[in-house]
Design an enzyme around this catalytic site. Sequence first.
Site: not given
Length: 255
Positions: A142, A155, A159
């Site tokens: 991401s 998060y 990633k």
Amino acid sequence: MDKRFAGKVAVVTGGSRGIGAAVATRLAAEGAAVAIGYRGNHDAADALVARLTGDGGRAIALQADVADPDQTGHLVDETVRAFGRLDVLASFAGIEHFGPLETLTPGDFDRVFTVNTRGQLFAVQHAARHMGTGGRIVLTSSVSATRAIFHHTLYAASKAAVESMVLNLSAELGRQGITINAIAPGGTATDMAAEHGEAYRHPGLELPLEKWLRTQIALERLADPAEIASAVAFLASDDAAYMTGRTLPVDGGFF
């Protein structure tokens, strides 16, 4: 459309919706037989299979929760049993998370990393068992992995770990003639973006989200999932035969 994947077989995890569904659609349109991995959305997976096969493609839906490596292994094995081989793994199962530091719990950490990081690692392990020279693996990172966003630490870290895995696994898998890369999408018009898009905005800004996007993205809009799928198809094709260990940002010029 060119049939770059004619005679090839792909597994797409998280393939029933969003970017994963767009990737499955693109690969099938270019000739691949596609196994659509899904966790719980049986109706969406079956509807996608019906659409792809109705267009003349080959596709099946297989339930698997990537949080359980045994289920991922079953997904891969059943794909090979159905289609006779495996050439492409496109890993798009993932979950979002926003939360300030003081609210984070070990349970949050385990949940996010189990799906976004561990899930992708063991998908690679199982897929590589069935691949030989020419195998293609595409994981999902991401833009958040390289950009500071409020309350997005778990998060983003999950990633960023994927990008490190891709870099390090490239040397190991290269001995088998397999390439491994990652895609780093920017904001994309999916149901996940609809649910969490507002959280990406700086908390000190009171701009409407659409106006904020125009100040942050050179192309001034979210991506269509099909645009991300186009980049995935490139990485999964022979056109990217000399590209491995890299993460390709597809973010509309996120600055």
